[in-house]
Each structure stands twice: as C-alpha cells, then as structure tokens.
Design an enzyme around this catalytic site. Structure first.
Site, PDB file in Angstrom:
ATOM      1  N   ASP A  10       0.875  -1.177   0.000  1.00  0.00           N
ATOM      2  CA  ASP A  10       0.000   0.000   0.000  1.00  0.00           C
ATOM      3  C   ASP A  10       0.911   1.225   0.000  1.00  0.00           C
ATOM      4  O   ASP A  10       2.121   1.113   0.232  1.00  0.00           O
ATOM      5  CB  ASP A  10      -0.886  -0.004   1.265  1.00  0.00           C
ATOM      6  CG  ASP A  10      -1.782   1.227   1.347  1.00  0.00           C
ATOM      7  OD1 ASP A  10      -2.439   1.562   0.349  1.00  0.00           O
ATOM      8  OD2 ASP A  10      -1.819   1.878   2.413  1.00  0.00           O
ATOM      9  N   SER A  11       0.308   2.379  -0.199  1.00  0.00           N
ATOM     10  CA  SER A  11       1.079   3.609  -0.141  1.00  0.00           C
ATOM     11  C   SER A  11       1.585   3.885   1.280  1.00  0.00           C
ATOM     12  O   SER A  11       2.514   4.663   1.470  1.00  0.00           O
ATOM     13  CB  SER A  11       0.200   4.776  -0.570  1.00  0.00           C
ATOM     14  OG  SER A  11      -0.936   4.834   0.267  1.00  0.00           O
ATOM     15  N   CYS A  73      -4.441  -1.492  -1.894  1.00  0.00           N
ATOM     16  CA  CYS A  73      -4.593  -0.056  -2.092  1.00  0.00           C
ATOM     17  C   CYS A  73      -5.587   0.151  -3.235  1.00  0.00           C
ATOM     18  O   CYS A  73      -5.380  -0.379  -4.336  1.00  0.00           O
ATOM     19  CB  CYS A  73      -3.229   0.535  -2.454  1.00  0.00           C
ATOM     20  SG  CYS A  73      -3.270   2.287  -2.891  1.00  0.00           S
ATOM     21  N   GLU A 152      -3.337   8.522   9.023  1.00  0.00           N
ATOM     22  CA  GLU A 152      -1.893   8.260   9.220  1.00  0.00           C
ATOM     23  C   GLU A 152      -1.375   8.997  10.456  1.00  0.00           C
ATOM     24  O   GLU A 152      -0.324   8.673  10.984  1.00  0.00           O
ATOM     25  CB  GLU A 152      -1.094   8.643   7.963  1.00  0.00           C
ATOM     26  CG  GLU A 152      -1.391   7.771   6.737  1.00  0.00           C
ATOM     27  CD  GLU A 152      -0.362   6.645   6.475  1.00  0.00           C
ATOM     28  OE1 GLU A 152       0.762   6.743   6.959  1.00  0.00           O
ATOM     29  OE2 GLU A 152      -0.727   5.670   5.798  1.00  0.00           O
ATOM     30  N   CYS A 186     -10.946   2.921   0.115  1.00  0.00           N
ATOM     31  CA  CYS A 186      -9.545   3.245   0.441  1.00  0.00           C
ATOM     32  C   CYS A 186      -9.235   2.409   1.673  1.00  0.00           C
ATOM     33  O   CYS A 186     -10.034   2.384   2.622  1.00  0.00           O
ATOM     34  CB  CYS A 186      -9.381   4.733   0.750  1.00  0.00           C
ATOM     35  SG  CYS A 186      -7.736   5.154   1.373  1.00  0.00           S
ATOM     36  N   HIS A 188      -7.326   2.802   4.028  1.00  0.00           N
ATOM     37  CA  HIS A 188      -7.158   3.530   5.290  1.00  0.00           C
ATOM     38  C   HIS A 188      -8.495   3.704   6.034  1.00  0.00           C
ATOM     39  O   HIS A 188      -8.513   3.896   7.247  1.00  0.00           O
ATOM     40  CB  HIS A 188      -6.591   4.926   5.036  1.00  0.00           C
ATOM     41  CG  HIS A 188      -5.130   4.959   4.740  1.00  0.00           C
ATOM     42  ND1 HIS A 188      -4.590   4.492   3.562  1.00  0.00           N
ATOM     43  CD2 HIS A 188      -4.084   5.431   5.476  1.00  0.00           C
ATOM     44  CE1 HIS A 188      -3.272   4.678   3.591  1.00  0.00           C
ATOM     45  NE2 HIS A 188      -2.950   5.247   4.733  1.00  0.00           N
TER      46      HIS A 188
HETATM   47  N1  DGL Z   1      -4.786   3.276   1.066  1.00  0.00           N
HETATM   48  C1  DGL Z   1      -4.816   3.768  -0.262  1.00  0.00           C
HETATM   49  C2  DGL Z   1      -6.078   3.394  -0.997  1.00  0.00           C
HETATM   50  O1  DGL Z   1      -6.646   2.376  -0.699  1.00  0.00           O
HETATM   51  C3  DGL Z   1      -4.461   5.142  -0.607  1.00  0.00           C
HETATM   52  C4  DGL Z   1      -4.055   6.195   0.264  1.00  0.00           C
HETATM   53  C5  DGL Z   1      -3.235   7.211  -0.461  1.00  0.00           C
HETATM   54  O2  DGL Z   1      -2.065   6.948  -0.593  1.00  0.00           O
HETATM   55  O3  DGL Z   1      -3.761   8.222  -0.928  1.00  0.00           O
HETATM   56  O4  DGL Z   1      -6.504   4.073  -1.893  1.00  0.00           O
END
Ligand code: DGL
Length: 265
Positions: A10-11, A73, A152, A186, A188
């Site tokens: 993931d990012s 992600c 985050e 997302c 997150h």
């Molecule tokens: N967790 C990531 C997603 O599912 C992206 C978060 C990001 O880097 O903007 O899209």
C-alpha cells in the site's frame, strides 16, 4: 500446498487492514508487507506517478519468493493494476473488484455510495463495475482527501472533533441521498469505521475493501502449511511504524520494520 510468501503493499499503513484480515483467516501464510510511508499519499498524484511507484513497489516485493501479490490499495488497484499485472510473473489481486462485488450483493435499495482518494474516484472504476452489474444502481461517489493524512496521524477516534467534522462534511451528501451501502474505497478508511458508522447510521452497511479482498485472496491461492508470519518494510521512519501499525492491525507489532530505499527499484 505452496509455502511461498504473499506480498502485500500500500502507499502507507492502510493495507494493514487487509493484513489484519489475512492474519485472522490465513494464519499459516508468510506475508511480506511493504508500506511506502515515504511517499504516501498516492491518491493525490497523477496516473504516471502512481504507475511508476507501483512498478517499484512490486519490484521490491518480487525480490522475495512470492506466490501472489495483494494490492492492498484502491488507488493502485484503480489506476495501475491491470497494466502492472501483465508485466509480472505472479498473480496480482486488487481490492476494487471484490469490494464492488460485495456491494452489489449487499444493497437492497440500489443506492450505493463510494468514498475514496481523488485518483480512485476520478478513475470511475467503481461506477463502471457497479453499473456493469446493474445499470439501474444509483452510485454516489465522493472524494475524501483529508481522511488519509488524518488516519496516518492516528486521528480516528470517536469524539475527535477534527475527524468528526471532516466526516460530516464529506458524507452529508451521501447520507442525504439515502445510500444503504457505503464502499470504503480506500484501505485507510476502515480505521474510521466507528466515526463513519455513527454518522451514516445503522441502516448503512460499510464495505471494507481490504478485508474483503483478503477473503477473495484466500479462495484464490494455494494455501501454505505454516507456521506463517509477517515481515514489514517501509520507505520511511521504521521506528514509529510499530505503534501506528498496531492501531491498524489491532495486535502488537513486536519487530521493527525494515527500511527500504524504494526509489532505487
Ligand atoms: N490506502 C490507499 C487506498 O486504498 C491510498 C491512500 C493514499 O495513498 O492516498 O486508496
């Protein structure tokens, strides 16, 4: 049986919501997790940058003996997965397809909300997939750019006035539209489940894209015999990783993550 590892990336830390589910349902698997914490967020970036970062993340993971890669992600799944999947020797699984499929099976009133990063929402991937299943679905998509930095930074709890205000601002249009299913597009966002759930109300089912992708992955890979275990790698600040990671995983992370110079890949 296949004891090779599964690569997950993931990012940043969001993909750990998929790892959390993998730990529950696939305890015998070896997992190599990479979080690109030095370059998060991806969701505000353009297509070419997201593709470049994805290729580097995948190249790092492929330095391990892998049987599959989970792209934990939505941004990468929406923008780069098809392209990069065709370039690598192991199967890659994304989070968009399983989440959309679950939403199709969940909605009763045909009104589905999707929230995600700018890149994910701009790609239109969820609308296309949902409308392929049923053109009559009313899909409402909403970009939520402040969610990733807030998550985050650990700003996820009920009663935190900052996150509650941002949730109200982003989600009021979706609540007004009467969606009964909301795709957390997302990885997150499941950390905001309580705050989002409180705001949307009991009648709205929240779809956790990372957790559902882990369930799909389980049905697709040849299982390992164990004992299983997870190694974590990040591209910045491994010291603060353990603390934040345990919030995502809901378990203690004893080992310090390895530091990767990802731009070298
Ligand atoms: N967790 C990531 C997603 O599912 C992206 C978060 C990001 O880097 O903007 O899209």
């Amino acid at each position: 049986m296949d004891n090779r590892a599964i690569g997950v990336f993931d990012s940043g830390l969001g993909g750990l919501t998929a790892v959390r589910r993998m730990h529950e349902i696939m305890p015998n698997e070896t997992i190599i997790y990479f979080g690109d914490t030095g370059r998060v967020p991806y969701g505000t970036r353009g297509r070419d940058t997201i593709i470049k970062y994805t290729r580097q993340d995948v190249k790092f993971l492929l330095g391990h003996d892998l049987k599959a890669i989970l792209v934990a992600c939505n941004t990468v799944s929406a923008v780069a997965l098809d392209l990069v999947n065709a370039e690598v020797p192991v199967p890659m699984f994304g989070v968009v397809e399983p989440a959309a499929e679950r939403a199709v099976r969940t909605t009763k009133n045909g009104k589905i909300g999707v929230i995600g990063t700018a890149a994910t929402i701009r790609s239109g991937v969820y609308e296309r997939r949902l409308h392929k299943a049923d053109p009559a679905f009313e899909v409402s998509a909403q970009v939520c750019p402040l969610f990733v930095p807030l998550v985050e930074n650990g700003r996820v709890k009920r009663g935190d006035v900052v996150i509650e205000t941002v949730v109200r601002e982003y989600l009021t249009p979706l609540r007004d539209k009467g969606v009964d299913t909301l795709i957390l597009g997302c990885t997150h966002y499941p950390l905001l489940r309580e705050v989002i759930g409180d705001f949307m109300g009991d009648g709205v089912t929240l779809i956790d894209s990372g957790a559902i992708a882990a369930e799909t992955l389980k049905t697709a890979v040849n299982p390992a015999e164990g004992p299983g275990g997870t190694r974590y790698f990040v591209s910045d600040d491994p010291t603060s990783f353990a603390q934040l990671a345990s919030l995502f995983l809901q378990e203690d992370v004893a080992d310090q993550a390895g530091l990767v110079e990802i731009s070298a890949y």
